[in-house]
Design a protein around this motif. Sequence first.
Motif, mmCIF file in Angstrom:
data_model
loop_
_atom_site.group_PDB
_atom_site.id
_atom_site.type_symbol
_atom_site.label_atom_id
_atom_site.label_comp_id
_atom_site.label_asym_id
_atom_site.label_seq_id
_atom_site.Cartn_x
_atom_site.Cartn_y
_atom_site.Cartn_z
ATOM 1 N N GLN A 47 44.834 45.524 33.468
ATOM 2 C CA GLN A 47 45.181 44.155 33.859
ATOM 3 C C GLN A 47 46.695 44.001 34.034
ATOM 4 O O GLN A 47 47.164 43.353 34.979
ATOM 5 C CB GLN A 47 44.675 43.162 32.812
ATOM 6 C CG GLN A 47 43.171 42.948 32.830
ATOM 7 C CD GLN A 47 42.707 42.076 31.679
ATOM 8 O OE1 GLN A 47 43.120 42.266 30.529
ATOM 9 N NE2 GLN A 47 41.856 41.110 31.984
ATOM 10 N N ARG A 55 41.508 45.727 46.647
ATOM 11 C CA ARG A 55 41.330 46.185 45.266
ATOM 12 C C ARG A 55 41.191 45.026 44.278
ATOM 13 O O ARG A 55 40.368 45.084 43.354
ATOM 14 C CB ARG A 55 42.512 47.071 44.855
ATOM 15 C CG ARG A 55 42.324 47.719 43.481
ATOM 16 C CD ARG A 55 43.385 48.753 43.222
ATOM 17 N NE ARG A 55 43.189 49.417 41.936
ATOM 18 C CZ ARG A 55 42.403 50.477 41.738
ATOM 19 N NH1 ARG A 55 41.727 50.988 42.758
ATOM 20 N NH2 ARG A 55 42.302 51.031 40.541
ATOM 21 N N TYR A 56 41.996 43.981 44.459
ATOM 22 C CA TYR A 56 42.068 42.941 43.441
ATOM 23 C C TYR A 56 41.487 41.584 43.856
ATOM 24 O O TYR A 56 41.134 40.780 42.988
ATOM 25 C CB TYR A 56 43.525 42.740 43.005
ATOM 26 C CG TYR A 56 44.126 43.972 42.384
ATOM 27 C CD1 TYR A 56 43.517 44.616 41.314
ATOM 28 C CD2 TYR A 56 45.317 44.504 42.872
ATOM 29 C CE1 TYR A 56 44.070 45.755 40.739
ATOM 30 C CE2 TYR A 56 45.889 45.639 42.305
ATOM 31 C CZ TYR A 56 45.255 46.258 41.239
ATOM 32 O OH TYR A 56 45.803 47.385 40.670
ATOM 33 N N LEU A 57 41.413 41.314 45.150
ATOM 34 C CA LEU A 57 40.865 40.043 45.626
ATOM 35 C C LEU A 57 39.891 40.308 46.782
ATOM 36 O O LEU A 57 40.058 39.769 47.893
ATOM 37 C CB LEU A 57 41.982 39.095 46.088
ATOM 38 C CG LEU A 57 42.996 38.666 45.028
ATOM 39 C CD1 LEU A 57 44.271 39.500 45.139
ATOM 40 C CD2 LEU A 57 43.336 37.194 45.147
ATOM 41 N N HIS A 61 37.067 39.309 47.648
ATOM 42 C CA HIS A 61 36.317 38.184 48.231
ATOM 43 C C HIS A 61 37.100 37.460 49.316
ATOM 44 O O HIS A 61 36.516 36.743 50.129
ATOM 45 C CB HIS A 61 35.974 37.179 47.133
ATOM 46 C CG HIS A 61 37.196 36.569 46.515
ATOM 47 N ND1 HIS A 61 38.001 37.260 45.624
ATOM 48 C CD2 HIS A 61 37.776 35.353 46.686
ATOM 49 C CE1 HIS A 61 39.007 36.482 45.256
ATOM 50 N NE2 HIS A 61 38.908 35.318 45.891
ATOM 51 N N GLU A 82 41.895 33.671 41.194
ATOM 52 C CA GLU A 82 41.001 34.439 42.042
ATOM 53 C C GLU A 82 40.968 35.946 41.805
ATOM 54 O O GLU A 82 39.974 36.595 42.156
ATOM 55 C CB GLU A 82 41.368 34.193 43.516
ATOM 56 C CG GLU A 82 41.247 32.753 43.961
ATOM 57 C CD GLU A 82 41.520 32.604 45.450
ATOM 58 O OE1 GLU A 82 41.439 33.613 46.180
ATOM 59 O OE2 GLU A 82 41.840 31.489 45.878
ATOM 60 N N ALA A 83 42.020 36.527 41.288
ATOM 61 C CA ALA A 83 42.075 37.990 41.205
ATOM 62 C C ALA A 83 41.012 38.532 40.245
ATOM 63 O O ALA A 83 40.835 38.022 39.137
ATOM 64 C CB ALA A 83 43.464 38.450 40.779
ATOM 65 N N ARG A 84 40.325 39.556 40.680
ATOM 66 C CA ARG A 84 39.198 40.113 39.926
ATOM 67 C C ARG A 84 39.570 40.565 38.518
ATOM 68 O O ARG A 84 38.784 40.359 37.583
ATOM 69 C CB ARG A 84 38.587 41.270 40.718
ATOM 70 C CG ARG A 84 37.305 41.826 40.105
ATOM 71 C CD ARG A 84 36.565 42.689 41.092
ATOM 72 N NE ARG A 84 37.381 43.782 41.598
ATOM 73 C CZ ARG A 84 36.964 44.638 42.534
ATOM 74 N NH1 ARG A 84 35.762 44.495 43.079
ATOM 75 N NH2 ARG A 84 37.756 45.620 42.945
ATOM 76 N N GLN A 108 39.142 37.576 35.986
ATOM 77 C CA GLN A 108 37.994 36.685 36.068
ATOM 78 C C GLN A 108 37.423 36.341 34.698
ATOM 79 O O GLN A 108 36.885 35.245 34.497
ATOM 80 C CB GLN A 108 36.899 37.318 36.946
ATOM 81 C CG GLN A 108 37.240 37.354 38.419
ATOM 82 C CD GLN A 108 37.504 35.974 38.995
ATOM 83 O OE1 GLN A 108 36.595 35.144 39.066
ATOM 84 N NE2 GLN A 108 38.737 35.713 39.388
ATOM 85 N N ASP A 109 37.544 37.253 33.743
ATOM 86 C CA ASP A 109 36.983 37.008 32.418
ATOM 87 C C ASP A 109 37.986 36.434 31.429
ATOM 88 O O ASP A 109 37.666 36.235 30.252
ATOM 89 C CB ASP A 109 36.409 38.311 31.852
ATOM 90 C CG ASP A 109 35.219 38.813 32.665
ATOM 91 O OD1 ASP A 109 34.530 37.979 33.289
ATOM 92 O OD2 ASP A 109 35.007 40.046 32.704
#
Length: 368
Positions: free
Chosen positions: A77, A146-148, A150, A287-289, A292-293
């Motif tokens: 991260q 890689r990171y966004l 969508h 938004e960045a994967r 997300q958590d």
Amino acid sequence: MTVSPDARQAAIKELDAFARTNVEHSRRQYDRHGTLHAKAQEALTEDDVWQRPWVPDDFDVGEARNHPVFQSWTASQKLAWNHLQWGLEYGVVGQGERQIVVLNKYAVHAYRGVMPSVVELEERESFEEEDHLAAFAVGLEGLRARYLPHRRRPLYAHCPSGFSSERLNRVMRHGIGMVAERVLGKNFPTVFFLTRGIKTHNFKPFENAIASFADAPEGIRMVSHLHRLDESRHMATALYMARLSNAVLDAVPDEGRILLKAGVKAAWPPGRVVDTRLAYWRTVLKEARPYQDVPQQDKDALYAHIAANTARNLLALHERQQRLTRQANKRIVEECGLPLDLKRTFIDALRSDPYSASLVEAVELPAA
């Protein structure tokens, strides 16, 4: 301020020699290394490109790394944040270069029929800027995938000048160039290259740091290295053009004060430097994967920390800018060909906003 015929001829000779030499240096570099676009494509194929940091940690003026939420994150991260910092920096640089490609053409209209070598120089520099944009797009697309993933398009930072909307800027760039050329007349090249130079000086120390950042992947360093070679030539162009254009073009000294002030505000919209960065990180956190958590309350706390530090730290030059940016800005302003009263108008407009005042803190103009 009248320029003697001998002084004008000396200025023409000096600028012509510089323009020809700079074009030749550019061609030799591209013959040797190829395009920046190709180097960026190669960089993203390296085995370690996603396993190593791309920029030094202190680039993050929001100081995210000092907050407990950031410190609790996994190594992946934290590394993603570092890569996305590269995206912010080169997204901002790229947005500025989009403006330059258009405005370069208007800035040298007055040279057509006077000095073809200057027109050729700006055509060459615009070619380089287009190559830079293509290279940055490769990196930004890699970050998106890689990171966004969508998002349909890469995450670009808001434009640092003009309108915050890229759509509006696309529509208005040519209009701004035409109006500035008409109202400022032969003073326009001096004002434009003075502005362009200061903006280039702003990022140069950071790019120097990336190019020599031993922890970064080799390809990422090479992209920054070759880009900084181009930008070093562009800095020299800005200095020469700002210093000699009024003499070469025999500019009338007292046109367009109102537009000059407006132009400075358009180039450095009040507060935009802060808003651009905060909008970018707000989107990343949302938004960045990799995030997300992360609980929303943690994201909110980290964002508040980033916002406070960004607003405070951008009031002064970054430690990396204290030497190169400070001195280069001082030189280009003090040596530019504008008469003293127009220099004061330019500097006063920058100093009226606390977020651009530090750019010209070292400038010393003589008393009236």
